[in-house]
Each structure stands twice: as structure tokens, then as C-alpha cells.
Write a protein that holds these residues in place. Structure first.
Motif, PDB file in Angstrom:
ATOM      1  N   TYR A 254     -11.147 101.215 154.056  1.00  0.00           N
ATOM      2  CA  TYR A 254     -11.608 100.316 155.108  1.00  0.00           C
ATOM      3  C   TYR A 254     -10.447  99.723 155.918  1.00  0.00           C
ATOM      4  O   TYR A 254     -10.610  98.718 156.590  1.00  0.00           O
TER       5      TYR A 254
ATOM      6  N   LEU B 267     -12.662 105.015 158.371  1.00  0.00           N
ATOM      7  CA  LEU B 267     -13.908 104.356 158.762  1.00  0.00           C
ATOM      8  C   LEU B 267     -14.848 105.341 159.449  1.00  0.00           C
ATOM      9  O   LEU B 267     -16.069 105.278 159.262  1.00  0.00           O
TER      10      LEU B 267
ATOM     11  N   LYS C 283     -17.272  99.524 162.076  1.00  0.00           N
ATOM     12  CA  LYS C 283     -15.976  99.004 162.509  1.00  0.00           C
ATOM     13  C   LYS C 283     -15.644  97.776 161.648  1.00  0.00           C
ATOM     14  O   LYS C 283     -16.461  97.311 160.855  1.00  0.00           O
ATOM     15  N   THR C 284     -14.427  97.252 161.830  1.00  0.00           N
ATOM     16  CA  THR C 284     -14.057  96.016 161.139  1.00  0.00           C
ATOM     17  C   THR C 284     -13.678  94.952 162.164  1.00  0.00           C
ATOM     18  O   THR C 284     -13.251  95.265 163.281  1.00  0.00           O
TER      19      THR C 284
ATOM     20  N   LEU D 235     -17.024  93.805 157.902  1.00  0.00           N
ATOM     21  CA  LEU D 235     -17.632  94.966 158.539  1.00  0.00           C
ATOM     22  C   LEU D 235     -18.523  94.568 159.709  1.00  0.00           C
ATOM     23  O   LEU D 235     -19.229  93.553 159.662  1.00  0.00           O
TER      24      LEU D 235
END
Length: 451
Positions: free
Chosen positions: A222, A228, A246-247, A309
Motif C-alpha cells: 500500500y 495499488l 488510492k491512498t 484508503l
């Protein structure tokens, strides 16, 4: 790789119980489920069945307990972790042992303790030989200073170094010596004491315990866009509705608003303790707790870097937070790292693998795991109630285990391999019919109706 775990006088386990990953010599099917190390064939999977409260989760807890004790000594709560079905067990030793391989070297590490007194009584590490013998590497008995085995030949400098460590440790009856020999200490690759580092690092880093309530991993997955993207593609195969992952970076204060402050504190305490134990300048870990999914990286003298997240669904222009997903989708995020990891020689120990998952999703996940790690030293030990995966095309008989309570309310572990079955037998049907035990036994109950 894991060879065996032995447990005695811990939670629901009274007498010594073993779960072994050594394959049966009688079985020829699913040969890809075995890895040969020297002359020993080790299984890659163990699936554990049993009724509710049979002791399945306590087996997983034993793995976690060994790691917790190595990290910080006997926990305060362990004073009640002896098997409480007999009064005499309160003052009886509890015993824990792991047999495992590091590279091609076979080890047996264990310790015994009187848990009610939070007192470690013995600790040992052996190198196991292929002829059935064993070489003692170190032993620690009672309050005496730990000592090395006769076969460990040290230089004068290393002998002096070990003597100082050993004498300083005498009397620390709540701590493990294997931990002390890794607390801020470094070993040269050719050191005769390197087994202290090898055994400790394998147990702490190569056994990953995941339970239904909290997921912890030291994955890299991650932390970069490429992985990802792989996770996004993989999660789509499970039909969750998620199309992109996505982060987003957040602060400690934001994290504290998403989950209880005491949980945040426990996470950072755990990470800082691990940094101190491993003597590393930085550490990163992924945590899934109720209400959030967080990637945390801590560097010395720096503020923590935290990301969470952000999920996309189909053509929706809106973002979705992790806590908005279904329980089944959240559970998949606990397990997804198991498919993508390239860490060699990892043992994943998972409690209730199928929790919140459709039976077809569970089966799909297991097939992906086997495909992803075909020919690789990667193991999966998990508990489950899901009878649909009890299939000889999916698992060998020696990979299927049962946990059952006996008349004294103590948990017993046994393998399906002890039952003589035809290869065409429907195992799940026989299990539900009670042929192998380890299913609930119901008593009659009459509702009292008023006049």
C-alpha cells in the motif's frame, strides 16, 4: 517454514497438543502442496475445523502469544491464560514450542512458564538434525544464567560477550533470553551466535497472525502506485464493486477522529516497541481496525507518516471511505497481502478465514493463494467452519485438521489423515454427519409456555 507447533496448559489446551506440517508419506495427491527441505517434506497448508468454542481460535492465539512474549515479556493478562479446567493447572508449567526452518537449518525454540505467577521457568533453542538428533544451542533453566550447548564453539571475544549478556540476564524471569539477545544487538554473518538473530527474526517477521477483528501486516503493497494498481485489479476479481484504490495522507489527529484514541495509542506503542527491539531507524506497518485502514511509517525523530484508503466504485464521481465498505470487502483487505507478498518463507496464520465471505469467494481466494505461491516457500494455516472447501481436490487429507473438546472440556487436535477414507469420498458430507467429530453437539431445550 513451519514444521510444528506444540502447546500445553494454555487456554483450552490441557495436555500437549501438536499441529504438524510434516506431510504423510502415504499420500501421493497434490504434490505441489509440499516443499522438500533436505530430506523432509513439509506441507504448505493446514485448514483447521471445529465447533464454536472448540479451541480453534486458541490455536491461533498460541502463535500470537509466542510473538507477544518475545516482543515484551509475559503479558499481564497471561496470568489467567493457563487451562482453567483443573485447579492444579494454576501452578503447572505451560509449554510452547515452535519447530521451523531458516534456510535449510532446522530449529526447535520454546519456553515454559507458570502463567499464573508470570514466571518463565525454562527456555531452549536446538538445531534439529536429519538423523533425528538435536544439538543444543542454548538453554535457560529457572533463575540461572543462560548457557550455550557444548557444540557451540566461540572465539574468546564472543565467549566474553556472551558471558556478559548471560550474567546480566540472570533473574529476569518475565522476559525471554532470545529477545534479550536481539535487543539492539548486531551479529556478523560469520558469528557463531548468529542463530540468536536467525531464530528471533524468523518468528517475529515470518509468522503473520490475522484475526477477524484486527489485521496487521508489514506489507509494502500500500506504499506505491504500481502495487495499488495490482490490488485494484485483484479486488475486482472478487466482485466487490471497487474499481480503483488510492491512498490519502492524514494526520494523527484525523486518525484519532476515525478510530478510538486508545486504539491509536496502542498502535503507536506497538510500533515504537518494535523499533526498539529491532534497532531499526524506521518501521512501517499496515493496520486494519474497526472503522479504518491505515498505513503508518515512523522514522527516528520525525512525525509519523499516515495514509488511509480512498476507494472508487464503478463510474461514480464520489470517493468512498474504507469504513463504508461491507464486512466482506473489509475482510478481503485483511487477506489481499497474502496474494501479493513476495516475502519468502512466510507463514500466514488466520483465524476464521471465511468470516463475512461468500463460500465461493473463500474458495476463489484459496485457489489464487495456491496459484500465486506455487513452488514457493509460503504457508497458510487457518481456522474455518466452511465445509464446502473440505474437498480432496483442494486440500490433501494430511492438510485437514480438527479441534474438539473432550469430556474434561480440554481441546484436542487431530488430523483427517488418521481416518481411512477413499479418495472419492465426499469429505464435507462425512464431516457434517459427525464421522470425524469436531461438530457441535446440541442438547434439548424446552420453552416454558404460560397458561
Amino acid at each position: 517454514m513451519l514444521i510444528k507447533i506444540s502447546i500445553e496448559n494454555f487456554k483450552s489446551f490441557d495436555q500437549q497438543e501438536d499441529l504438524s506440517m510434516i506431510s504423510s508419506s502415504k499420500m501421493q495427491g497434490n504434490k505441489s502442496h509440499r516443499m522438500k527441505i533436505k530430506q523432509t517434506q513439509l506441507l504448505k497448508h493446514a485448514v483447521v475445523y471445529g465447533a464454536n468454542a472448540s479451541g480453534k481460535s486458541n490455536l491461533v492465539a498460541a502463535f500470537a502469544f509466542i510473538k507477544t512474549t518475545l516482543m515484551g515479556g509475559l503479558p499481564i493478562a497471561s496470568a489467567n491464560d493457563f487451562c482453567r479446567n483443573k485447579e492444579t493447572n494454576k501452578t503447572r508449567e505451560s509449554v510452547f514450542e515452535l519447530q521451523f526452518t531458516v534456510g535449510d537449518t532446522f530449529y526447535a525454540y520454546g519456553f515454559s512458564a507458570i502463567l499464573s505467577q508470570r514466571k518463565i521457568t525454562e527456555e531452549w533453542l536446538y538445531e534439529l538434525m536429519q538423523d533425528g538428533g538435536a544439538h543444543q544451542l542454548f538453554i535457560r533453566e529457572g533463575g540461572n544464567a543462560p548457557s550455550l550447548g557444548e557444540d557451540v564453539k566461540l572465539s574468546a571475544a564472543e565467549k566474553s560477550r556472551f558471558t556478559v549478556y548471560s550474567e546480566d540476564f540472570a533473574g529476569h524471569d518475565m522476559q525471554l533470553f532470545l529477545s534479550e539477545m536481539n535487543r539492539g544487538k548486531k551479529y556478523a554473518k560469520n558469528s557463531k551466535l548468529i542463530f540468536f538473530a536467525d531464530a528471533f527474526w524468523w518468528i517475529m517477521n515470518n509468522i503473520i497472525v490475522i484475526n477477524p477483528n484486527i489485521g496487521i501486516s508489514n506489507t509494502e503493497a500500500y506504499y506505491n502506485d504500481e502495487s495499488l494498481d495490482n490490488i485494484s485489479k485483484l479486488i475486482q476479481t472478487f466482485d466487490t464493486g471497487i474499481t480503483d484504490i488510492k491512498t490519502r495522507q492524514i494526520t494523527v489527529d484525523e486518525m484519532s477522529k476515525m478510530i478510538p484514541a486508545e486504539v491509536v495509542q496502542s498502535i503507536f506503542t506497538h510500533l515504537k516497541t518494535q523499533m526498539q527491539m529491532t534497532n531499526l531507524p524506521s518501521i512501517q506497518m499496515t493496520w486494519r481496525v474497526e472503522g479504518g485502514f491505515f498505513n503508518i511509517r515512523i522514522k527516528e525523530n520525525s512525525e509519523p507518516e499516515i495514509t488511509t484508503l480512498v476507494l472508487k466504485h464503478g463510474k461514480s464521481v464520489f470517493d468512498f471511505n474504507f469504513f463504508e465498505e461491507s464486512d466482506g470487502t473489509k475482510r478481503l483487505f485483511d487477506l489481499i497481502d497474502m496474494l501479493l507478498t513476495d516475502r519468502p518463507d512466510t507463514v500466514f496464520v488466520v483465524d476464521e478465514l471465511e468470516r463475512s465471505l461468500h463460500p465461493k469467494l473463500t474458495e476463489h481466494f484459496l485457489k489464487l493463494f495456491m496459484e500465486a505461491h506455487d513452488g514457493v516457500r509460503m504457508q497458510l494455516v487457518f481456522t474455518t467452519h466452511e465445509d464446502t472447501i473440505m474437498d480432496q481436490s483442494l486440500f490433501r487429507r494430511d492438510e485437514i485438521w480438527f479441534v474438539e473438546r473432550d469430556a474434561d472440556n480440554a481441546s484436542k487436535i487431530y488430523s483427517l489423515d488418521r481416518f481411512k477414507e477413499r479418495y472419492d469420498k465426499k469429505l464435507s458430507k462425512a464431516y457434517l454427519e459427525g464421522r470425524y467429530g469436531a461438530i457441535p453437539v446440541f442438547r434439548q431445550f424446552s420453552f416454558q409456555k404460560g397458561e
